[in-house]
Design a protein around this motif. Structure first.
Motif, PDB file in Angstrom:
ATOM      1  N   UNK A   1       6.579  -8.202   2.213  1.00 34.14           N
ATOM      2  CA  UNK A   1       5.152  -8.319   1.881  1.00 34.14           C
ATOM      3  C   UNK A   1       4.346  -7.272   2.657  1.00 34.14           C
ATOM      4  N   UNK A   2       4.633  -7.148   3.963  1.00 31.68           N
ATOM      5  CA  UNK A   2       3.865  -6.208   4.792  1.00 31.68           C
ATOM      6  C   UNK A   2       4.153  -4.759   4.413  1.00 31.68           C
ATOM      7  N   UNK A   3       5.427  -4.456   4.151  1.00 31.46           N
ATOM      8  CA  UNK A   3       5.782  -3.066   3.795  1.00 31.46           C
ATOM      9  C   UNK A   3       5.082  -2.671   2.488  1.00 31.46           C
ATOM     10  N   UNK A   4       5.064  -3.588   1.528  1.00 31.15           N
ATOM     11  CA  UNK A   4       4.401  -3.303   0.248  1.00 31.15           C
ATOM     12  C   UNK A   4       2.883  -3.180   0.458  1.00 31.15           C
ATOM     13  N   UNK A   5       2.307  -4.117   1.206  1.00 32.61           N
ATOM     14  CA  UNK A   5       0.846  -4.153   1.373  1.00 32.61           C
ATOM     15  C   UNK A   5       0.355  -2.844   2.005  1.00 32.61           C
ATOM     16  N   UNK A   6       1.105  -2.336   2.955  1.00 30.49           N
ATOM     17  CA  UNK A   6       0.721  -1.109   3.658  1.00 30.49           C
ATOM     18  C   UNK A   6       0.585   0.064   2.676  1.00 30.49           C
TER      19      UNK A   6
END
Ligand SMILES: C[S@@+](CC[C@H](N)C(=O)[O-])C[C@H]1O[C@@H](n2cnc3c(N)ncnc32)[C@H](O)[C@@H]1O
Length: 317
Positions: free
Chosen positions: A255-260
């Protein structure tokens, strides 16, 4: 016929998400977690011009999936590496960018079914749990050598185990008598330490400890932390990535890698994107998608799955 537990998780949704990126062209997909080749076989079947690069750290998976996929001929290239080496594997085969990346994380049914590999708490077997067979530390090594603090930390972080401290103390006490070798003794200890009342909500008392040991032995989170930027880096514009996670730490990393990358880097308040500062990817899933009740009933392994997908819309910044 395949047993239901060998059915690839969320297969129809995976095919649907990849279709726009693969249809009608000689596309390339990397299946970073080949396993028994179920997703790969279906992708190759659905797209006659597709070339598939299959990665797996488990040599046995490479061998078995190799046999299963042999009828697709030279459209299949299999490499026995951990998925954080995706960029090297792609470059070694002569590609600079690919059209799809699939990550179906965790252990395979094959690994769970092979008693002597020690992944399943339902069977008494050597405490091994190494996915890359024969290399590195085993689960027994972790139990027999880690300090109380380190054991409690991995049980609590990777297993989200409420009784991590109590379990670590019991392990240290028991290993003084005799080192751990087999899963049966550990399961017995966990039955004694994890309060019976917590089983109603928390499931089998060994579930979280076994998950934590597996993640530690295989360095799973570190491998995923390195793999996500590498996987997103080899994806060409219009290419799609689909990740299926089975526990919350993995899903949070995805989720964090995509959101960034889905965020604009242009200064706030500008009416237009600064060149090279726009989002790199667009999210294709709203939050994480789950398996339907029907799929979970047919294939219990699908119960914890969280699927996230994204499409590259701009060059890497
Ligand atoms: C859930 S299974 C994949 C099942 C597959 N999608 C299928 O349809 O048969 C996960 C696979 O990923 C492999 N794996 C786990 N961590 C890995 C890593 N860091 N690098 C490469 N392969 C990994 C495991 O060995 C296992 O075979």
């Amino acid at each position: 016929m395949d047993q239901p537990r060998h059915v690839p998780v969320l297969l129809d949704r995976v095919l649907e998400l990849f279709a726009p990126a693969l249809q009608g062209k000689p596309a390339v997909v990397v299946d970073t977690t080949l396993g028994m080749g179920g997703h790969s076989d279906a992708l190759l079947g659905a797209h006659p011009e597709l070339t598939l690069i299959g990665l797996d750290r488990d040599p046995q998976a490479i061998e078995m999936a190799g046999k299963r996929l042999a009828h697709h001929g030279d459209r299949v290239h299999l490499v026995n590496v951990t998925y954080d080496h995706i960029d090297e594997a792609v470059a070694d085969l002569g590609y600079s960018r690919v059209d799809g990346v699939l990550m179906d994380l965790g252990v395979s049914s094959l690994q769970l079914d092979e008693e002597e590999r020690g992944f399943a708490y339902s069977k008494d077997a050597p405490l091994d749990m190494r996915m890359s067979k024969g290399t590195g530390m085993t689960a027994a090594d972790v139990l027999n050598t880690y300090s109380h603090g380190d054991l409690a930390r991995i049980l609590s972080t990777y297993g989200e185990e409420r009784f991590a401290g109590k379990i670590a103390s019991a392990v240290l006490r028991e290993r003084e008598k005799e080192p751990f070798t087999n899963s049966g003794r550990l399961v017995e200890l966990l039955y004694a330490v994890v309060p019976a009342a917590s089983r109603r909500t928390g499931g089998h008392p060994a579930k979280r400890t076994f998950q934590a040991l597996r993640i530690e032995v295989n360095g799973e989170l570190e491998s995923l932390r390195l793999a996500l930027p590498a996987a997103l880096g080899v994806l060409g514009v219009g290419g799609r990535i689909v990740v299926e996670s089975y526990q919350s730490l993995e899903d949070r990393m995805v989720k964090q890698a995509f959101a960034e990358l889905a965020k604009s880097k242009s200064p706030l308040g500008l009416p237009v994107e600064l060149p090279g500062h726009g989002p790199e990817i667009k999210l294709l899933t709203k939050g994480a998608e789950l398996a339907s009740e029907q799929e979970v009933e047919d294939n219990p392994r699908a119960a914890p799955v969280r699927l996230r997908a994204a499409e590259r819309i701009g060059e890497p910044r």
